[in-house]
Design an enzyme around this catalytic site. Structure first.
Site, short mmCIF file in Angstrom:
data_model
loop_
_atom_site.label_atom_id
_atom_site.label_comp_id
_atom_site.label_asym_id
_atom_site.label_seq_id
_atom_site.Cartn_x
_atom_site.Cartn_y
_atom_site.Cartn_z
N ASN A 167 38.96 -13.02 4.45
CA ASN A 167 40.20 -12.64 4.93
C ASN A 167 41.14 -11.89 4.28
O ASN A 167 42.36 -11.44 4.92
CB ASN A 167 40.82 -14.20 5.02
N GLU A 266 38.93 -20.87 -6.16
CA GLU A 266 40.01 -21.17 -5.46
C GLU A 266 39.58 -21.45 -3.98
O GLU A 266 38.88 -20.74 -3.46
CB GLU A 266 40.80 -19.71 -5.27
N CYS A 300 44.31 -19.68 3.30
CA CYS A 300 44.28 -20.80 2.85
C CYS A 300 45.50 -21.32 2.46
O CYS A 300 45.77 -22.51 2.40
CB CYS A 300 43.44 -20.76 1.27
N GLU A 475 44.79 -17.81 -10.85
CA GLU A 475 44.66 -16.15 -10.60
C GLU A 475 46.11 -15.79 -10.62
O GLU A 475 46.98 -16.47 -9.82
CB GLU A 475 43.81 -15.98 -9.64
#
Length: 494
Positions: A167, A266, A300, A475
């Site tokens: 994505n 993640e 997300c 991150e």
């Protein structure tokens, strides 16, 4: 065919042709060991863009050999030089923004305007971590009893496997590669099989920026288990970073346990967006539109559940439906397009299944509500659903599409309870004009991130990550490089 259309087609072809269609192993571009390839599809036409190598177990071993061989020399490279490589890559990405954006749109589908934004966002991770490379800290102090010294240093974890999603095909790569380069780790990168071209272009840029052979190795594949299984079993691998679904993340965590790998995960999200009774309605509608529609809803961080105080529900839903319903749907390369196609047929089917489930349970489609069948590709219109029952499947699963389900609540206690009633905890959004109420939500919502009167939270300068089954580790931000560093303590007798 008009001259303009023909010219655009040639430009698209040239952008695709420029990208290496090969695996990068030890600084050499080469085919898969067994010669296999797979097709990369344009989701707006369902047609093939090109073929890329379909790597297997032998290619994984070769990449691991290359990363392991380069690790010692790369770890010894001066932090300033590691940072300068990232800085040069940042500048090249910015310079090539237009062609990289077009390439991304062709393989992923998002409108070119959004692809341009992602390219710059991706570049910023390299700029950020170019500055962090020279700020890796340690510690030296006298032992409390005075007998000796305590010396703490940070060293590179070692070779890392980085698995990126489709994505955000470039930004999720730079968010992992940037800190790994800055820390002194070598890497094997496996991009999502749907969107390998952005990563291949990025790898070429890093090579042009001076990254030594073997530090970055890229394996494109449609058979990920043949890559991940042997790599996670190899004792030379010391780190795994994955962005993707929670289901796949769980399997990778199990595989990582064999070698007790450092992991960063993640994973999935189920973001609540809460519009409080005292919210600024215009600001809430604008923020909800951004939080829902960024990246066609395929993020997300996308607002997956929209909870609106009953006093504002009718006005909010109407205005959101008007805003989303007016958005232009089309191929991402076409001027004026605001909503591109979903990534593939499976993604389209999932979105429609969740919408039909909600409607059959009593939800009402205020706008949208069915796939667009008048064109090729995987298009679903922006959709707003009112009166969504709390047991609807879309309130439990990630929609990953342009669908905004609206649920009402009566007070803050109910909103917080509904928002926290999920196994996920990546991000949430709250719209309120009360500082006291905002602080309460910030403290009580079970999420790793929160947008307070903001529809976007992502920035390279802040830590990105979630709680519960949305993952582990962070991150970006000042802590992003920590995921690639081990702490070593030395007891010094002086």
């Amino acid at each position: 065919m008009s001259d303009s259309t023909e010219g655009n087609g040639k430009r698209e072809q040239l952008v695709v042709e420029r990208v290496p269609k090969a695996l990068l192993v030890g600084g050499r571009w080469r085919p898969a060991s067994d010669g296999r390839e797979y097709e990369v599809e344009d989701p707006s036409t369902a047609r093939s863009l090109c073929a890329v190598p379909d790597a297997g177990a032998e290619d994984a071993k070769a990449a691991m050999d290359a990363a392991a061989a380069a690790q010692e020399g790369w770890a010894a490279t001066a932090p300033r030089e590691r940072g300068e490589i990232l800085r040069r890559a940042f500048e090249l990405i910015v310079e090539r923004q237009e062609e990289l954006a077009l390439l991304m749109t062709l393989e992923m589908g998002k409108p070119v305007a959004e692809s341009r934004s992602e390219v710059l966002y991706a570049a910023e991770f390299f700029r950020w971590f170019s500055e962090e490379a020279v700020r890796i800290e340690g510690d030296w102090r006298t032992a409390p009893d005075g007998n000796g010294r305590i010396w703490v240093m940070r060293r590179p974890v070692g070779p890392a496997l980085l698995i990126t999603p489709w994505n955000f095909p470039m930004a999720m790569g730079t968010r992992k590669i940037g800190p790994a380069v800055a820390a002194g780790c070598t890497m094997i990168v496996k991009p999502a099989h749907q969107t390998p071209l952005s990563m291949l272009a990025l790898a070429e840029i890093l090579g042009q920026s001076g990254l030594p052979d073997g530090v970055l190795n890229v394996l494109t594949t449609s058979r990920p288990a043949e890559i991940s299984d042997p790599l996670t079993e190899d004792p030379r691998l010391r780190k795994l970073s994955f962005t993707g679904s929670t289901a796949v993340g769980r399997k990778l965590i199990e595989l990582s346990a064999r070698q007790v790998l450092r992991t960063s995960m993640e994973l999935g999200g189920n973001a609540p967006l809460i519009v409080c009774r005292d919210a600024d309605l215009e600001k809430a509608v604008e923020g909800a539109a951004i939080a829902k529609m960024r990246n066609i809803g395929e993020a997300c961080t996308a607002a997956n559940r929209i909870y609106v105080h009953s006093d504002l529900a009718e006005a909010f839903t109407g205005r959101l439906a008007e805003k989303l319903g007016s958005m232009v749907v089309g191929r991402g390369t076409e001027p004026g397009t605001q909503v591109g196609p979903l990534i593939d047929g499976a993604g389209l089917d999932k979105v429609d299944r969740l919408v039909q489930d909600a409607v059959s349970a009593g939800a009402r489609a205020v706008t949208g509500g069915a796939p667009l069948s008048d064109r090729p590709g995987y298009f679903y219109p922006p959709t707003v659903l009112a009166d969504v029952p709390t047991d609807a499947a879309m309130l439990r699963e990630e929609i990953f599409g342009p669908v905004a389900p609206v649920v009402t609540f009566e007070d803050d206690d109910e909103a917080i309870r509904l928002a926290n009633d999920t196994e996920f905890g990546l991000v949430g959004y709250v719209f309120t004009e009360s500082l006291r109420r905002g602080i309460r939500y910030a403290e009580e919502l079970e999420t790793g991130m929160l947008g307070l009167n903001k529809g976007v939270v992502s920035t390279p300068a802040a830590p990105f990550g979630g709680v519960k089954q949305s993952g582990t580790g962070r991150e970006g931000g000042a802590v992003g490089i920590d995921e690639y560093l081990e702490i070593k303590y030395v007891a010094v007798d002086v």
